[in-house]
Design a protein around this motif. Structure first.
Motif, mmCIF file in Angstrom:
data_model
loop_
_atom_site.group_PDB
_atom_site.id
_atom_site.type_symbol
_atom_site.label_atom_id
_atom_site.label_comp_id
_atom_site.label_asym_id
_atom_site.label_seq_id
_atom_site.Cartn_x
_atom_site.Cartn_y
_atom_site.Cartn_z
ATOM 1 N N GLU A 293 0.794 -1.226 0.000
ATOM 2 C CA GLU A 293 0.000 0.000 0.000
ATOM 3 C C GLU A 293 0.828 1.279 0.000
ATOM 4 O O GLU A 293 0.279 2.349 0.179
ATOM 5 C CB GLU A 293 -0.977 -0.010 1.181
ATOM 6 C CG GLU A 293 -2.108 -1.001 0.953
ATOM 7 C CD GLU A 293 -3.069 -1.097 2.120
ATOM 8 O OE1 GLU A 293 -4.203 -1.520 1.874
ATOM 9 O OE2 GLU A 293 -2.684 -0.781 3.260
ATOM 10 N N HIS A 294 2.149 1.175 -0.163
ATOM 11 C CA HIS A 294 2.936 2.398 -0.300
ATOM 12 C C HIS A 294 2.665 2.979 -1.683
ATOM 13 O O HIS A 294 2.735 2.262 -2.676
ATOM 14 C CB HIS A 294 4.422 2.107 -0.108
ATOM 15 C CG HIS A 294 4.778 1.776 1.307
ATOM 16 N ND1 HIS A 294 4.657 2.688 2.324
ATOM 17 C CD2 HIS A 294 5.197 0.632 1.880
ATOM 18 C CE1 HIS A 294 5.016 2.122 3.461
ATOM 19 N NE2 HIS A 294 5.334 0.869 3.220
ATOM 20 N N ILE A 295 2.357 4.290 -1.703
ATOM 21 C CA ILE A 295 1.924 4.908 -2.963
ATOM 22 C C ILE A 295 3.037 4.911 -3.994
ATOM 23 O O ILE A 295 4.160 5.328 -3.708
ATOM 24 C CB ILE A 295 1.476 6.362 -2.704
ATOM 25 C CG1 ILE A 295 0.326 6.343 -1.715
ATOM 26 C CG2 ILE A 295 1.146 7.064 -4.006
ATOM 27 C CD1 ILE A 295 -0.967 6.812 -2.213
ATOM 28 N N LYS A 296 2.723 4.407 -5.168
ATOM 29 C CA LYS A 296 3.692 4.489 -6.261
ATOM 30 C C LYS A 296 2.980 4.811 -7.561
ATOM 31 O O LYS A 296 1.758 4.729 -7.655
ATOM 32 C CB LYS A 296 4.475 3.188 -6.374
ATOM 33 C CG LYS A 296 3.630 1.953 -6.520
ATOM 34 C CD LYS A 296 4.550 0.757 -6.646
ATOM 35 C CE LYS A 296 3.778 -0.509 -6.911
ATOM 36 N NZ LYS A 296 3.440 -1.303 -5.775
ATOM 37 N N VAL A 297 3.749 5.236 -8.533
ATOM 38 C CA VAL A 297 3.171 5.613 -9.820
ATOM 39 C C VAL A 297 3.279 4.429 -10.770
ATOM 40 O O VAL A 297 4.371 3.986 -11.092
ATOM 41 C CB VAL A 297 3.918 6.837 -10.393
ATOM 42 C CG1 VAL A 297 3.362 7.216 -11.746
ATOM 43 C CG2 VAL A 297 3.814 8.003 -9.429
ATOM 44 N N GLU A 298 2.143 3.897 -11.192
ATOM 45 C CA GLU A 298 2.158 2.720 -12.075
ATOM 46 C C GLU A 298 2.250 3.186 -13.526
ATOM 47 O O GLU A 298 1.387 2.915 -14.337
ATOM 48 C CB GLU A 298 0.872 1.902 -11.883
ATOM 49 C CG GLU A 298 0.594 1.510 -10.453
ATOM 50 C CD GLU A 298 1.247 0.202 -10.078
ATOM 51 O OE1 GLU A 298 1.843 -0.436 -10.973
ATOM 52 O OE2 GLU A 298 1.185 -0.173 -8.894
ATOM 53 N N VAL B 58 14.829 -1.528 -3.551
ATOM 54 C CA VAL B 58 15.036 -0.196 -2.974
ATOM 55 C C VAL B 58 14.368 -0.098 -1.602
ATOM 56 O O VAL B 58 14.932 0.434 -0.643
ATOM 57 C CB VAL B 58 14.501 0.910 -3.917
ATOM 58 C CG1 VAL B 58 14.580 2.278 -3.251
ATOM 59 C CG2 VAL B 58 15.271 0.915 -5.218
ATOM 60 N N MET B 59 13.152 -0.669 -1.509
ATOM 61 C CA MET B 59 12.460 -0.646 -0.222
ATOM 62 C C MET B 59 13.247 -1.421 0.820
ATOM 63 O O MET B 59 13.404 -0.987 1.966
ATOM 64 C CB MET B 59 11.052 -1.235 -0.362
ATOM 65 C CG MET B 59 10.090 -0.280 -1.009
ATOM 66 S SD MET B 59 8.535 -1.064 -1.474
ATOM 67 C CE MET B 59 7.855 -1.450 0.088
ATOM 68 N N ASN C 298 8.136 -6.097 -16.351
ATOM 69 C CA ASN C 298 7.316 -5.873 -15.163
ATOM 70 C C ASN C 298 7.933 -6.521 -13.937
ATOM 71 O O ASN C 298 8.050 -5.914 -12.875
ATOM 72 C CB ASN C 298 5.926 -6.467 -15.366
ATOM 73 C CG ASN C 298 4.946 -5.405 -15.786
ATOM 74 O OD1 ASN C 298 5.036 -4.269 -15.333
ATOM 75 N ND2 ASN C 298 4.030 -5.767 -16.662
ATOM 76 N N THR D 116 16.251 0.543 1.935
ATOM 77 C CA THR D 116 15.864 1.669 2.796
ATOM 78 C C THR D 116 15.531 1.181 4.207
ATOM 79 O O THR D 116 15.951 1.774 5.204
ATOM 80 C CB THR D 116 14.643 2.392 2.210
ATOM 81 O OG1 THR D 116 14.862 2.623 0.830
ATOM 82 C CG2 THR D 116 14.397 3.703 2.916
ATOM 83 N N PHE D 117 14.766 0.089 4.281
ATOM 84 C CA PHE D 117 14.383 -0.422 5.601
ATOM 85 C C PHE D 117 15.598 -0.935 6.374
ATOM 86 O O PHE D 117 15.640 -0.841 7.607
ATOM 87 C CB PHE D 117 13.329 -1.524 5.468
ATOM 88 C CG PHE D 117 11.937 -0.975 5.278
ATOM 89 C CD1 PHE D 117 11.408 -0.032 6.153
ATOM 90 C CD2 PHE D 117 11.139 -1.397 4.222
ATOM 91 C CE1 PHE D 117 10.131 0.476 5.992
ATOM 92 C CE2 PHE D 117 9.858 -0.890 4.053
ATOM 93 C CZ PHE D 117 9.363 0.045 4.937
ATOM 94 N N LEU E 212 4.580 2.700 -16.093
ATOM 95 C CA LEU E 212 4.981 1.855 -17.219
ATOM 96 C C LEU E 212 4.168 0.567 -17.298
ATOM 97 O O LEU E 212 4.475 -0.307 -18.087
ATOM 98 C CB LEU E 212 6.475 1.517 -17.099
ATOM 99 C CG LEU E 212 7.418 2.718 -17.125
ATOM 100 C CD1 LEU E 212 8.813 2.326 -16.700
ATOM 101 C CD2 LEU E 212 7.452 3.317 -18.521
ATOM 102 N N LEU F 203 11.037 -4.654 -12.877
ATOM 103 C CA LEU F 203 10.722 -3.379 -12.230
ATOM 104 C C LEU F 203 10.241 -3.602 -10.803
ATOM 105 O O LEU F 203 10.652 -2.910 -9.875
ATOM 106 C CB LEU F 203 9.649 -2.631 -13.026
ATOM 107 C CG LEU F 203 10.117 -1.900 -14.283
ATOM 108 C CD1 LEU F 203 8.923 -1.336 -15.030
ATOM 109 C CD2 LEU F 203 11.077 -0.782 -13.904
ATOM 110 N N PHE G 177 13.095 -4.546 -8.619
ATOM 111 C CA PHE G 177 13.945 -3.383 -8.338
ATOM 112 C C PHE G 177 13.316 -2.516 -7.248
ATOM 113 O O PHE G 177 13.973 -2.103 -6.296
ATOM 114 C CB PHE G 177 14.158 -2.561 -9.619
ATOM 115 C CG PHE G 177 14.904 -1.283 -9.380
ATOM 116 C CD1 PHE G 177 16.249 -1.294 -9.037
ATOM 117 C CD2 PHE G 177 14.260 -0.054 -9.464
ATOM 118 C CE1 PHE G 177 16.939 -0.122 -8.798
ATOM 119 C CE2 PHE G 177 14.941 1.130 -9.231
ATOM 120 C CZ PHE G 177 16.285 1.092 -8.893
ATOM 121 N N SER G 178 12.000 -2.278 -7.410
ATOM 122 C CA SER G 178 11.286 -1.462 -6.431
ATOM 123 C C SER G 178 11.353 -2.103 -5.043
ATOM 124 O O SER G 178 11.598 -1.423 -4.037
ATOM 125 C CB SER G 178 9.851 -1.266 -6.927
ATOM 126 O OG SER G 178 8.948 -1.266 -5.883
#
Lengths: 436, 171
Positions: B80-85, B106-107, B96, B110-111, B87, B99, B102-103
């Motif tokens: 539910e973390h907001i992202k821009v869909e 990154v999460m 897909n 960061t955590f 592509l 991507l 990769f996303s």
């Protein structure tokens, strides 16, 4: 300047690569700050920000208002508002769509989120409009547009966040949202009238309905009372916004219980929904904090300020340029992230402008007026293609209507939104009349 | 997607996660309602009895911070973390999947940073013995909890990253 631009570029690339916006901001913020200074202080800062953002009394207002809205969403007051509004408007052509708008406005008065308003009203209004034979475009358009009122008519999560960034009085921001919100509601009703006048096949003849039941009356009355208590409480200085939100949430719980819709399962569902949304919002706030630390350290806000003041253009030209930037950004960015990213940069700029003598003479008035403008632009972005989030919320409930139909249905409302935006920019008194 | 593709976690980890999920849900909801009740009681006590609850202010702060970090793994797991869909319609299946991995990477990174830095921050507070003003609650406790919760979030993101097929985050 170049560091900031690279930062925004990296942010854009990460967001396009589907990294959640909060995390894109954190990563760019950490790396950027480390480049300008060093890794140790950059990383230490992240740990501090992550903990300190949560340890805030003022921010407790966010989960509490979300809880209140979510409780009322399952309570059945939305149905009461919708039926009562239709009772008043059923003689007019397009009455159900107008009732949808009015009920959205009413629900916005106790809910601080546009997405929650649109989601709640779609469950209530869509079946009725379908049964009556409304065109899908008008039906979905009125819900998506009406839902945007959620963040303008107080309480509003977006206005709270704006107030926290700019240190503006949240009570005054709330009060300032009332006239523009009601104006939006009236213009949307007008949009329905115009749409059915141009194309009468959008709406069938209205059917006369039964009177309003006691239960529905109770629902409407409870919304009115809750709205008044919250606003009068905050504005009159009886409650802090957090206290108003807590009292509001507790009252919402009682209302939901009295209307017979509350069970342990529903309480858990509402609670778990609320805490997940809260964590999502705070991830964004932490991300924005880390990112703006980097941007401010790089000196971007100061540079933009001195660049714009060097241009010597009229203050309103600057505001219109900013609004255009918001319309463009709103097409690709989610509303809360857009505000968190841009307001720290733009609001020092706007308050530094000279609007001459008049209602905008004081920086405080400018801050509040600009907040309302930003929220209205954000509302527009919620229903603009390709990213309009309200449309996607609606799609989740009404799965068989194509996106193109919804956007077509939104078009008349979007036109009236533009008119409202111009009115609010041209006549700041509309936003400031109640707080002068 | 069939059920076995859903996760690389073995039975043990799946069960452990289910327990953690339930515990965190209950804790975070309890924190939310306590925050609501505490503030209400404080208001009533202030106006009706002219005696506000001692330390309500700092208790609210601690409840909020704990609430956020208790709920963060739930939000992460629910995608539910907001992202821009952006592509989504352009990219093919392989793209897909890449991507999304990769996303998730990154999460996860960061955590991990969050977890380490929050732990360091908390142990500093611990050493200094930082406590709240009136109730003298040690703040380090919240910091340690946030660090552990962030580590759990990192694991959730790691599971998304390593998932065998179509790792859509929105299950």
């Amino acid at each position: 300047m170049i560091e900031s631009l690279l930062g925004f570029l990296a942010l854009g690339v990460l967001v396009l690569l589907r990294v959640p916006i909060a995390f894109a901001m954190i990563v760019v913020g950490i790396v950027g700050f480390a480049m300008l200074r060093n890794w140790t202080s950059s990383l230490t800062l992240v740990g501090n920000v992550a903990l300190d953002t949560g340890l805030s009394f003022t921010l407790s207002v966010i989960p509490l208002f979300i809880l209140m809205g979510n409780l009322l969403a399952v309570s059945g007051v939305a149905q009461s508002l919708f039926s009562s509004a239709h009772r008043l408007l059923h003689r007019l052509k397009g009455g159900l769509a107008m009732a949808t708008i009015v009920a959205c406005g009413g629900f916005s008065a106790v809910c601080g989120s546009s997405l929650a308003t649109a989601a709640t009203m779609s469950k209530v209004a869509m079946p009725s409009m379908r049964k009556a034979g409304y065109a899908d475009s008008l039906a979905t358009g009125s819900i998506a547009a009406g839902g945007t009122l959620g963040i303008l008519i107080p309480p509003s999560v977006i206005l709270i966040i704006y107030g926290l960034i700019t240190e503006a009085d949240i009570g005054k921001l709330f009060i300032a949202g009332i006239i523009p919100g009601v104006l939006g509601m009236l213009l949307y009703v007008l949009a329905v009238m115009v749409a059915v006048r141009i194309n009468p096949s959008l709406a069938p003849a209205e059917i006369d309905e039964q009177g309003v039941s006691t239960k529905e009356l109770f629902g409407v009355l409870s919304v009115v009372v809750l709205f008044i208590v919250i606003l009068a409480g905050i504005y009159g200085g009886f409650f802090t916004p957090s206290e108003a939100a807590a009292v509001g949430a507790a009252t919402a719980f009682v209302i939901a219980f009295a209307l017979g819709g509350m069970s342990l399962e529903k309480t858990i569902a509402v609670g778990s929904d609320t805490v997940r949304t809260t964590a999502m919002i705070f991830a964004l706030i932490i991300g924005a904090e880390v990112f703006s630390n980097f941007i401010s350290f790089a000196g971007l806000p100061d540079e933009i300020l001195s660049w714009v003041s060097g241009l010597e253009v009229n203050a309103y030209v600057v505001v219109i340029a900013l609004v255009l930037i918001y319309v463009l950004l709103g097409a690709v960015l989610e509303s809360l992230s857009m505000i968190l990213l841009t307001v720290p940069i733009f609001y020092p700029l706007v308050t530094g402008l000279d609007f001459g003598e008049g209602v905008l003479a004081s920086p405080e008035a400018v801050t509040i007026w600009f907040g309302i403008i930003v929220v209205v632009v954000t509302e527009i972005s919620l229903i603009s293609p390709p990213m309009g989030l309200n449309v996607f919320v609606l799609r989740a409930v009404v799965t068989d209507v194509p996106l193109s139909t919804i956007f077509r249905g939104i078009f008349p409302f979007w036109c009236f939104d533009m008119i409202r935006l111009l009115l609010l920019i041209a006549f700041p008194i509309l936003s400031l009349a109640l707080i002068l | 997607m069939n059920a076995t593709d859903d996760t690389v976690a073995t039975g043990f980890f799946t069960k452990l996660w289910l327990v953690a999920h339930r515990v965190l849900t209950v804790i975070s909801i309890a924190l939310l309602f306590s925050m609501m009740l505490l503030t209400c009681v404080d208001v009533v006590a202030r106006y009706a009895f002219n005696s506000p609850v001692k330390g309500a202010f700092e208790l609210t702060e601690i409840l909020l911070a704990s609430l956020i970090f208790a709920a963060l793994p739930l939000t992460t797991k629910a995608g539910e973390h907001i992202k821009v869909e952006f592509l989504e319609n352009i990219a093919n299946a392989t793209m897909n999947s890449l991507l999304n991995r990769f996303s998730a990477f990154v999460m996860c990174a960061t955590f991990c940073i969050f977890s380490i830095e929050l732990w360091k921050h908390a142990s500093k507070l611990d050493k200094r013995g930082t406590v709240t003003n009136s109730l003298e609650i040690p703040i380090a406790g919240v910091g340690y909890f946030a660090a552990v919760s962030s580590a759990l979030c990192a694991l959730v993101a790691l599971a998304f990253m390593l998932r065998r097929s179509s790792p859509a985050l929105d299950d």
